[in-house]
Structure formats: structure tokens, C-alpha cells
Write a protein that holds these residues in place. Sequence first.
Motif, PDB file in Angstrom:
ATOM      1  N   VAL A   1       0.861  -1.186   0.000  1.00 48.08           N
ATOM      2  CA  VAL A   1       0.000   0.000   0.000  1.00 48.08           C
ATOM      3  C   VAL A   1       0.891   1.228   0.000  1.00 48.08           C
ATOM      4  CG1 VAL A   1      -0.349  -0.230   2.492  1.00 48.08           C
ATOM      5  CG2 VAL A   1      -1.866   1.211   1.200  1.00 48.08           C
TER       6      VAL A   1
ATOM      7  N   GLY B   1       0.954   5.692  -0.140  1.00 45.80           N
ATOM      8  CA  GLY B   1       0.214   6.945  -0.030  1.00 45.80           C
ATOM      9  C   GLY B   1       0.828   7.905  -1.049  1.00 45.80           C
ATOM     10  N   GLU B   2       1.415   8.988  -0.549  1.00 42.56           N
ATOM     11  CA  GLU B   2       2.070   9.960  -1.437  1.00 42.56           C
ATOM     12  C   GLU B   2       3.523   9.592  -1.700  1.00 42.56           C
ATOM     13  OE1 GLU B   2       0.979  12.806  -3.008  1.00 42.56           O
ATOM     14  OE2 GLU B   2      -1.059  12.300  -2.433  1.00 42.56           O
ATOM     15  N   MET B   3       3.997   8.509  -1.094  1.00 40.12           N
ATOM     16  CA  MET B   3       5.405   8.076  -1.213  1.00 40.12           C
ATOM     17  C   MET B   3       6.378   9.175  -0.759  1.00 40.12           C
ATOM     18  SD  MET B   3       5.419   5.740  -4.627  1.00 40.12           S
ATOM     19  CE  MET B   3       4.518   6.863  -5.662  1.00 40.12           C
ATOM     20  N   SER B   4       5.998   9.881   0.314  1.00 45.74           N
ATOM     21  CA  SER B   4       6.907  10.893   0.857  1.00 45.74           C
ATOM     22  C   SER B   4       7.787  10.312   1.957  1.00 45.74           C
ATOM     23  CB  SER B   4       6.122  12.107   1.377  1.00 45.74           C
ATOM     24  OG  SER B   4       5.185  11.713   2.356  1.00 45.74           O
ATOM     25  N   ASN B   5       7.644   8.999   2.209  1.00 40.26           N
ATOM     26  CA  ASN B   5       8.528   8.355   3.182  1.00 40.26           C
ATOM     27  C   ASN B   5       9.060   7.041   2.629  1.00 40.26           C
ATOM     28  OD1 ASN B   5       9.672   8.847   5.676  1.00 40.26           O
ATOM     29  ND2 ASN B   5       8.370   7.345   6.686  1.00 40.26           N
TER      30      ASN B   5
ATOM     31  N   THR C   1      -0.406  11.269   3.109  1.00 37.78           N
ATOM     32  CA  THR C   1      -1.818  10.960   3.352  1.00 37.78           C
ATOM     33  C   THR C   1      -2.005  10.621   4.835  1.00 37.78           C
ATOM     34  OG1 THR C   1      -1.491   8.603   2.957  1.00 37.78           O
ATOM     35  CG2 THR C   1      -2.081   9.965   1.039  1.00 37.78           C
TER      36      THR C   1
ATOM     37  N   LEU D   1       0.481   8.717   7.585  1.00 33.62           N
ATOM     38  CA  LEU D   1       0.796   9.391   8.852  1.00 33.62           C
ATOM     39  C   LEU D   1       0.478   8.486  10.048  1.00 33.62           C
ATOM     40  CD1 LEU D   1       1.789  12.314   9.660  1.00 33.62           C
ATOM     41  CD2 LEU D   1      -0.576  12.754  10.288  1.00 33.62           C
TER      42      LEU D   1
ATOM     43  N   MET E   1       0.290   5.131   9.973  1.00 37.39           N
ATOM     44  CA  MET E   1       1.240   4.017   9.954  1.00 37.39           C
ATOM     45  C   MET E   1       2.538   4.427  10.631  1.00 37.39           C
ATOM     46  SD  MET E   1       3.257   1.580   8.891  1.00 37.39           S
ATOM     47  CE  MET E   1       4.498   2.433   7.994  1.00 37.39           C
TER      48      MET E   1
ATOM     49  N   GLY F   1       3.273   9.706  12.567  1.00 39.04           N
ATOM     50  CA  GLY F   1       4.046  10.904  12.241  1.00 39.04           C
ATOM     51  C   GLY F   1       3.560  12.140  12.981  1.00 39.04           C
ATOM     52  N   GLY F   2       4.341  13.189  12.834  1.00 41.00           N
ATOM     53  CA  GLY F   2       4.018  14.458  13.471  1.00 41.00           C
ATOM     54  C   GLY F   2       5.246  15.338  13.438  1.00 41.00           C
TER      55      GLY F   2
ATOM     56  N   ILE G   1      -5.061   0.740   6.017  1.00 42.76           N
ATOM     57  CA  ILE G   1      -5.836   1.664   6.860  1.00 42.76           C
ATOM     58  C   ILE G   1      -6.841   2.383   5.961  1.00 42.76           C
ATOM     59  CG2 ILE G   1      -5.696   3.754   8.286  1.00 42.76           C
ATOM     60  CD1 ILE G   1      -2.731   2.789   8.875  1.00 42.76           C
TER      61      ILE G   1
ATOM     62  N   ARG H   1       9.642  25.755   8.849  1.00 44.38           N
ATOM     63  CA  ARG H   1      10.041  24.594   8.034  1.00 44.38           C
ATOM     64  C   ARG H   1      10.693  25.046   6.727  1.00 44.38           C
ATOM     65  NH1 ARG H   1       7.306  19.563   9.469  1.00 44.38           N
ATOM     66  NH2 ARG H   1       7.526  18.875   7.335  1.00 44.38           N
TER      67      ARG H   1
ATOM     68  N   GLY I   1      12.173  14.044   3.481  1.00 46.57           N
ATOM     69  CA  GLY I   1      12.107  14.532   4.864  1.00 46.57           C
ATOM     70  C   GLY I   1      13.220  13.909   5.697  1.00 46.57           C
TER      71      GLY I   1
ATOM     72  N   ARG J   1      11.415   4.104   4.631  1.00 50.31           N
ATOM     73  CA  ARG J   1      11.251   2.672   4.376  1.00 50.31           C
ATOM     74  C   ARG J   1      11.523   2.395   2.894  1.00 50.31           C
ATOM     75  NH1 ARG J   1       8.045   0.094   8.275  1.00 50.31           N
ATOM     76  NH2 ARG J   1       6.512  -0.811   6.875  1.00 50.31           N
TER      77      ARG J   1
ATOM     78  N   ILE K   1       8.235  -4.156   1.993  1.00 55.87           N
ATOM     79  CA  ILE K   1       8.685  -2.879   2.545  1.00 55.87           C
ATOM     80  C   ILE K   1       9.578  -3.149   3.758  1.00 55.87           C
ATOM     81  CG2 ILE K   1       7.945  -0.682   3.529  1.00 55.87           C
ATOM     82  CD1 ILE K   1       5.485  -0.762   1.838  1.00 55.87           C
TER      83      ILE K   1
HETATM   84  C1  LIG Z   1       9.638  17.446   2.740  1.00 51.49           C
HETATM   85  C2  LIG Z   1       9.157  16.389   3.696  1.00 51.49           C
HETATM   86  C3  LIG Z   1       8.917  16.712   5.019  1.00 51.49           C
HETATM   87  C4  LIG Z   1       8.459  15.724   5.923  1.00 51.49           C
HETATM   88  N1  LIG Z   1       8.219  16.087   7.216  1.00 51.49           N
HETATM   89  C5  LIG Z   1       7.740  15.169   8.086  1.00 51.49           C
HETATM   90  C6  LIG Z   1       7.433  15.539   9.440  1.00 51.49           C
HETATM   91  O1  LIG Z   1       7.580  16.693   9.855  1.00 51.49           O
HETATM   92  N2  LIG Z   1       6.959  14.584  10.265  1.00 51.49           N
HETATM   93  C7  LIG Z   1       6.754  13.300   9.840  1.00 51.49           C
HETATM   94  O2  LIG Z   1       6.300  12.476  10.647  1.00 51.49           O
HETATM   95  N3  LIG Z   1       7.041  12.929   8.565  1.00 51.49           N
HETATM   96  C8  LIG Z   1       7.522  13.822   7.689  1.00 51.49           C
HETATM   97  N4  LIG Z   1       7.811  13.445   6.400  1.00 51.49           N
HETATM   98  C9  LIG Z   1       7.678  12.042   5.990  1.00 51.49           C
HETATM   99  C10 LIG Z   1       6.323  11.669   5.374  1.00 51.49           C
HETATM  100  O3  LIG Z   1       5.717  12.797   4.781  1.00 51.49           O
HETATM  101  C11 LIG Z   1       5.378  11.085   6.428  1.00 51.49           C
HETATM  102  O4  LIG Z   1       5.920   9.903   6.992  1.00 51.49           O
HETATM  103  C12 LIG Z   1       3.989  10.766   5.827  1.00 51.49           C
HETATM  104  O5  LIG Z   1       3.128  10.433   6.885  1.00 51.49           O
HETATM  105  C13 LIG Z   1       4.021   9.627   4.820  1.00 51.49           C
HETATM  106  O6  LIG Z   1       2.738   9.551   4.227  1.00 51.49           O
HETATM  107  P1  LIG Z   1       2.554   8.966   2.763  1.00 51.49           P
HETATM  108  O7  LIG Z   1       1.117   9.017   2.428  1.00 51.49           O
HETATM  109  O8  LIG Z   1       3.459   9.665   1.801  1.00 51.49           O
HETATM  110  O9  LIG Z   1       3.033   7.472   2.973  1.00 51.49           O
HETATM  111  P2  LIG Z   1       4.062   6.645   2.070  1.00 51.49           P
HETATM  112  O10 LIG Z   1       5.386   7.301   2.098  1.00 51.49           O
HETATM  113  O11 LIG Z   1       3.456   6.390   0.737  1.00 51.49           O
HETATM  114  O12 LIG Z   1       4.125   5.291   2.894  1.00 51.49           O
HETATM  115  C14 LIG Z   1       4.768   5.268   4.141  1.00 51.49           C
HETATM  116  C15 LIG Z   1       4.385   3.958   4.835  1.00 51.49           C
HETATM  117  O13 LIG Z   1       3.008   4.002   5.169  1.00 51.49           O
HETATM  118  C16 LIG Z   1       2.315   2.886   4.604  1.00 51.49           C
HETATM  119  N5  LIG Z   1       0.993   3.342   4.247  1.00 51.49           N
HETATM  120  C17 LIG Z   1       0.637   4.411   3.494  1.00 51.49           C
HETATM  121  N6  LIG Z   1      -0.713   4.493   3.408  1.00 51.49           N
HETATM  122  C18 LIG Z   1      -1.212   3.447   4.116  1.00 51.49           C
HETATM  123  C19 LIG Z   1      -2.533   2.970   4.392  1.00 51.49           C
HETATM  124  N7  LIG Z   1      -3.632   3.578   3.918  1.00 51.49           N
HETATM  125  N8  LIG Z   1      -2.652   1.842   5.135  1.00 51.49           N
HETATM  126  C20 LIG Z   1      -1.561   1.196   5.613  1.00 51.49           C
HETATM  127  N9  LIG Z   1      -0.295   1.613   5.403  1.00 51.49           N
HETATM  128  C21 LIG Z   1      -0.125   2.719   4.651  1.00 51.49           C
HETATM  129  C22 LIG Z   1       3.166   2.451   3.400  1.00 51.49           C
HETATM  130  O14 LIG Z   1       2.971   1.087   3.115  1.00 51.49           O
HETATM  131  C23 LIG Z   1       4.570   2.724   3.943  1.00 51.49           C
HETATM  132  O15 LIG Z   1       5.013   1.655   4.719  1.00 51.49           O
HETATM  133  C24 LIG Z   1       8.261  14.407   5.481  1.00 51.49           C
HETATM  134  C25 LIG Z   1       8.496  14.086   4.134  1.00 51.49           C
HETATM  135  C26 LIG Z   1       8.942  15.070   3.245  1.00 51.49           C
HETATM  136  C27 LIG Z   1       9.160  14.702   1.808  1.00 51.49           C
END
Ligand SMILES: Cc1cc2nc3c(=O)[nH]c(=O)nc-3n(C[C@H](O)[C@H](O)[C@H](O)COP(=O)(O)OP(=O)(O)OC[C@H]3O[C@@H](n4cnc5c(N)ncnc54)[C@H](O)[C@@H]3O)c2cc1C
Length: 330
Positions: free
Chosen positions: A66, A68-72, A134, A138, A140, A143-144, A190, A216, A228, A306, A314
Motif C-alpha cells: 500500500v 500513499g504519497e510516497m513521501s517516506n 496521506t 501518517l 502508519m 508521524g508528526g 488503513i 520549516r 524529509g 522505508r 517494505i
Molecule cells: C519534505 C518532507 C517533510 C516531511 N516532514 C515530516 C514531518 O515533519 N513529520 C513526519 O512524521 N514525517 C515527515 N515526512 C515524511 C512523510 O511525509 C510522512 O511519513 C507521511 O506520513 C508519509 O505519508 P505517505 O502518504 O506519503 O506514505 P508513504 O510514504 O506512501 O508510505 C509510508 C508507509 O506508510 C504505509 N501506508 C501508506 N498508506 C497506508 C494505508 N492507507 N494503510 C496502511 N499503510 C499505509 C506504506 O505502506 C509505507 O510503509 C516528510 C516528508 C517530506 C518529503
Amino acid sequence: MRPVDDSLARRIEGICPGRVKTRYDLGRHSWWRIGGAVRLLVEPASLAELSALRLVLREAEVASLVIGEMSNLLICDSPINAVAIRLGTHFRAAERIDPVTVSVESGAWVPGLARFLQRQGLTGLEHTCGIPGTLGGLIMMNGGSLRQSIGANVVSVTSIDAAGEMVHRKREDCEFAYRDSIFARLDDVIAKVELRLEPGDPLAARRRMHSILRARRLKFPRKLPNCGSVFKSDPASYADFGPPGAMIERAGWKGVARGGAQVSPLHANFIVNHGAAKAADVLSLIGEIQESVEATCGHRMQPEVRYVDQNGRIWPADRAYRRLLSEGPT
Ligand SMILES: Cc1cc2nc3c(=O)[nH]c(=O)nc-3n(C[C@H](O)[C@H](O)[C@H](O)COP(=O)(O)OP(=O)(O)OC[C@H]3O[C@@H](n4cnc5c(N)ncnc54)[C@H](O)[C@@H]3O)c2cc1C
């Protein structure tokens, strides 16, 4: 796990008509702009579709992941033989269910959710206003920012397990810990989250969010693709060793490059892509930094990012680095 073939693709198209993409380039859409294509990307439009999809994938013994936005996420460079599930536009609804509780679908864009809550006069999640992911991602990651985590506001989480069954968990059962939750160890998607906030002044919340975003913008690299913070800033180790960025800098890594990836000269806990970085370049930096900081500071930092391998699994990035050393690129 079996390969994803055309007959499975047709079955999935029957479950989620018009919402299946073939050989979808994850790398191009990930925040690091690194990585290869996944065999199929599916965007279910309802819980019923998501359940049916999960069941079919399980029966077909095909790997799924799964996103989301692939920001992690750091995506491997080779093609990925798996089915990626993304809860996109059809899973973004948010509704107020009592004066301080909202129910939000997991595809919601976190900065948009923070603004929605602020306009509703509900405070407590301003710290998430600059996190580009997404709600599912967050939760999963628990985050914060500013030493706060989303888990503190969670009432319950609804997910769909690998058998397509719906599971409700109360906050106590989500095992929230610093940048960690039970969902990091489960194979659940989720789907929906209930959040409890505090009533508050919308104007004051807006001012807080502006000041968080300003801080930031000054602190974090913005011009080059990155994911990030690379390592967790665990409050316990923070008290003894300081923030990861300072430890990395003390160990001499600020500005160091491997291939097209570089430890940001602006903030050492960020790795930026200069355009041609490979996943292996980033993994090498993460693994080498982890060992070097442990040798110089006596603390083993844990990665926040990850890694997705070519089988759609993953991994914590440091474990992926050790596999890379022992088995070569995956
Ligand atoms: C510029 C920048 C700044 C950032 N600042 C912060 C910050 O201040 N604090 C922070 O905590 N993080 C930060 N991050 C990291 C990231 O944005 C967070 O971890 C965010 O919550 C990841 O969400 P995503 O939708 O991109 O998940 P993804 O990166 O796509 O996935 C992350 C994990 O979550 C799982 N996942 C995603 N969606 C679901 C779902 N629906 N059900 C089950 N599992 C799921 C995926 O399988 C993967 O294991 C930052 C990233 C960037 C690029």
C-alpha cells in the motif's frame, strides 16, 4: 509469491473498472524521484472494492503493497513484481461526528486536513500542516512534528486485512510509539480514522500553522527531491545525544555524496537527489551514516524512511542496506 500476470490484471480490472494502471512508474511520483515501475497500481473506489481486491490478491498469492504519497518511501531501481494499492481521490472524505470528533478517510492529504480542522475551530493537529503525505501514511508512521505525534489524537482506526475483513482498533490497540505503530508490523490497509481534537480559536490556530510553515521553509531543503528526515529523532535519544542532524554533522557526513545522492548541506538529516540518484546510493549513505554515527557518538539511530524491494516488500532502510551488502541490489 507468484508473478503478476495478465489474467490477474483482467480480474482486478473487473473489481476496480478503469482504476488499474499497468507498469506504473512509482519512482517518478515518489518524493525522492527514485525507483522503478510497479507491475500494477490499483485505486479502489470503495471499502467493498478494497475488500474484494485484497481477497483476490491473497488467493492469487501475489505480493501487494500500500502506498500513499510516497513521501517516506525509497523505491528500488528495478521493476517491482507486485500490485500497489493506493487509496486516492475516493478515500478523502472528512466529517464531523460530534463537537470534537471527526471521521476521516485515509487518503486525505494531511496539510488539507490540518486546514479543514483549523477552519472548523478544532485544534491539536496544527503540527501536521507541513507534512506532505496521506492520513494513512501518517497513522502508519505515527508521524508528526515538534515532538508531537498523530497517535495522541486517534480514537480508533478501521482497516482492511489481507483476507479482506474489516478490523476496528481503538487507540490502545494501535501500539503507537515514537514514529511507529502496529500497522508497521501488519499487512492491513488503513481505511478510516476517528480523531479527537480540542475546541479552539481558528485565528490563533491559523497563526500557529503559518509560523510552523515559515520555520520549516527556512530549515528544510526544498529545491531538490527528498523524503524529509531520514533518521528518527526519538525523544529519549534526543535528550542524551541531541538531534540526528547534529550527530550526522559531528560524524562528518554533511554534504557527503554517493552517486547522485547527497547528505543535504542545509540539514544533515536530509538526503537529496541531484537528479540521477539510485536507490542503492541512498541506501549506502543511510547504512554508512548509521554505522559511523554509532562509532563516533555511541548511539545507533533508527531510520524513519522505508524501502520497497523488487518483490513489493517494505523494509526499514537500514535492514535493506544490510541485505544489499550481502545479496546485491534487489
Ligand atoms: C519534505 C518532507 C517533510 C516531511 N516532514 C515530516 C514531518 O515533519 N513529520 C513526519 O512524521 N514525517 C515527515 N515526512 C515524511 C512523510 O511525509 C510522512 O511519513 C507521511 O506520513 C508519509 O505519508 P505517505 O502518504 O506519503 O506514505 P508513504 O510514504 O506512501 O508510505 C509510508 C508507509 O506508510 C504505509 N501506508 C501508506 N498508506 C497506508 C494505508 N492507507 N494503510 C496502511 N499503510 C499505509 C506504506 O505502506 C509505507 O510503509 C516528510 C516528508 C517530506 C518529503
